[in-house]
Design an enzyme around this catalytic site. Structure first.
Site, mmCIF file in Angstrom:
data_model
loop_
_atom_site.group_PDB
_atom_site.id
_atom_site.type_symbol
_atom_site.label_atom_id
_atom_site.label_comp_id
_atom_site.label_asym_id
_atom_site.label_seq_id
_atom_site.Cartn_x
_atom_site.Cartn_y
_atom_site.Cartn_z
ATOM 1 N N LYS A 122 0.801 -1.231 0.000
ATOM 2 C CA LYS A 122 0.000 0.000 0.000
ATOM 3 C C LYS A 122 0.828 1.271 0.000
ATOM 4 O O LYS A 122 0.292 2.352 -0.241
ATOM 5 C CB LYS A 122 -0.944 -0.004 1.195
ATOM 6 C CG LYS A 122 -1.947 -1.135 1.183
ATOM 7 C CD LYS A 122 -2.858 -1.065 -0.023
ATOM 8 C CE LYS A 122 -4.031 -2.013 0.185
ATOM 9 N NZ LYS A 122 -5.047 -1.839 -0.851
ATOM 10 N N SER A 132 -3.083 -12.493 3.500
ATOM 11 C CA SER A 132 -3.484 -12.220 2.110
ATOM 12 C C SER A 132 -2.367 -12.633 1.155
ATOM 13 O O SER A 132 -2.640 -13.089 0.034
ATOM 14 C CB SER A 132 -3.858 -10.749 1.922
ATOM 15 O OG SER A 132 -2.802 -9.905 2.336
#
Lengths: 97, 346
Positions: B88, B305
């Protein structure tokens, strides 16, 4: 004595399986039996809550009133009439439109 | 249709969370005022820290992929090695710099967004380096590590109802921004083109170069969908034959932080489903098992994830006779130490 009736709080990601109801009443004297009662009426919830062996999936968080059942008696946690049982999602997820 | 039941607001176990959530309401509003900004907010140069984002290693999984056919290699893009510990950092940098360039991010603005953690950490890290204020909405049950990291960078946290997941945090931010539009810079990572463009401009070209232009398959989980949309769009421009596989959690209720089960969640407006040649699902249990293997067998301490991405990519790689399969290690595993991910051997 009759079986306790409890209020189950359904998180938004699962409400498509409960006809968009946020709360559902269920009967059961333990978390296990109340969830079984819930899943019998809303079978689409089953794969969300249980693994193939029929055990509660590890990431499913269940609260009875103030407490995470992991710190009580797990699925065997006893319920009394009027208890508030919440299925709380992990951080990810969303709400159906 | 939403029908959010007030019974939940009054519900006993959630009360402490909601109390804290409500008590936080005014903080970002107050902190966004012009007077609270240090005088040098407008003159700080582009922090060197921003140059440390991206250009991450591409690593072949020799152990986990040991039984793949000769000619099939499984590669992971080690995004957990970004300075903020996750992929991110890229979209956060892109969205912030886009805001600064276009003027939508003014010195008196508080950056506000909904985030399940990693984007927030990236925003908070970059904003700290820029000497700007940040307010982040996230569900109260976000991991304690994430909240501690965000607070260390100086971010204000708006904690929202755990029953509503990340969509609830998004709704809360939208309310605040509508009420006080002049106080905030709201990147809105779910709808901001700079999110996927970060991956189009940086992640995809790096993968293309690092595989010597040989990548044949790309696998990524869907959260904001920025990684998948940006990387797949660019890769298909390089070579239309590259197969792009979009992965989601297998059920509405799951333990894969950052990923969305799209049938029961808001589909981000930046998602371009036409880029997906195939859809895949991954269970939380499968992802956790692979996450533990990545640490133990490859020395890669990453989050669930990433485990879901690798498990999905490995499953697909097994069906190939030749090819270079690439997926993403989204974030660092140190962000999940308080859970039972690392202690559970199931």
């Amino acid at each position: 004595m009759s079986t306790p009736t409890v209020t189950l709080h359904i998180p938004t990601p699962l409400r498509s399986a409960t006809n968009d109801q946020a709360t559902v009443n269920a009967t059961g004297d333990t978390v296990r039996t109340a969830l079984q009662n819930l899943v019998e009426r809303y079978p689409d919830l089953k794969s969300n809550l249980y693994n193939d062996d029929g055990a509660l999936r590890q990431f499913v968080n269940i609260y009875v009133d103030d407490e995470d059942i992991r710190y009580l008696d797990g699925p065997d946690t006893a319920l009394t009439d009027g208890a508030e049982v919440s299925i709380v999602p992990s951080i990810a997820g969303g709400r159906s439109r | 249709m939403m029908g959010f039941n007030i019974a939940i607001v009054l519900h006993t176990p959630l009360r402490p969370w909601l109390r804290e959530a409500f008590s936080m309401d005014n903080l970002p509003v107050m902190s966004g005022s012009v007077s609270s900004q240090p005088a040098d907010a407008t003159v700080r140069a582009r922090p060197e820290l921003l140059n440390a984002i991206g250009n991450t290693p591409l690593i072949p999984l020799r152990q986990i992929g040991h039984d793949l056919p000769d000619g099939v290699t499984l590669w992971v893009k080690a995004e957990h090695l970004n300075p903020g510990g996750s992929v991110k950092d890229r979209p956060a940098r892109h969205m912030i710099e886009d805001g600064l360039r276009t003027g939508t991010y003014q010195p008196h603005h508080t950056l506000i967004d909904a985030t399940s953690g990693n984007t927030g950490i990236a925003y908070a890290m970059i904003a700290a380096a820029l000497n700007r204020d940040v307010a982040l909405a996230l569900p109260e049950n976000a991991s304690t590590e994430r909240k501690a990291v965000l607070r260390a960078y100086g971010a204000e946290l708006i904690l929202t109802d755990p029953m509503e997941g990340t969509d609830g945090a998004q709704a809360r931010v939208q309310e605040l921004v509508e009420a006080h539009p002049d106080r905030y810079f709201y990147p809105d990572q779910y709808s901001n083109d700079a999110n996927w463009q970060a991956h189009y401009d940086t992640t995809a070209p790096e993968i293309w170069t690092q595989t010597n232009e040989r990548i044949t398959h790309f696998v990524a989980g869907l959260g904001t969908t920025g990684t998948f949309t940006g990387v797949a769009r660019r890769l298909k421009e390089y070579d239309g034959a590259i197969t792009c596989i979009a992965m989601q959690p297998d059920t509405a209720l799951h333990g894969l932080e950052g990923l969305k089960h799209l049938p029961t969640a808001h589909t981000p407006s930046i998602y371009d489903s036409s880029l997906a040649d195939a859809q895949a699902t991954c269970s939380t249990e499968t992802a956790h098992t692979m996450t533990r293997r990545l640490a133990a067998e490859e020395g890669l301490l990453v989050g669930p994830s990433a485990g879901a991405n690798v498990a999905t990519a490995l499953r697909h790689a097994r069906t190939l006779h030749a090819g270079h399969v690439v997926t993403i290690l989204c974030d660092t595993g140190t962000r999940y130490l308080s859970g039972d991910l690392w202690s559970n051997n199931a």
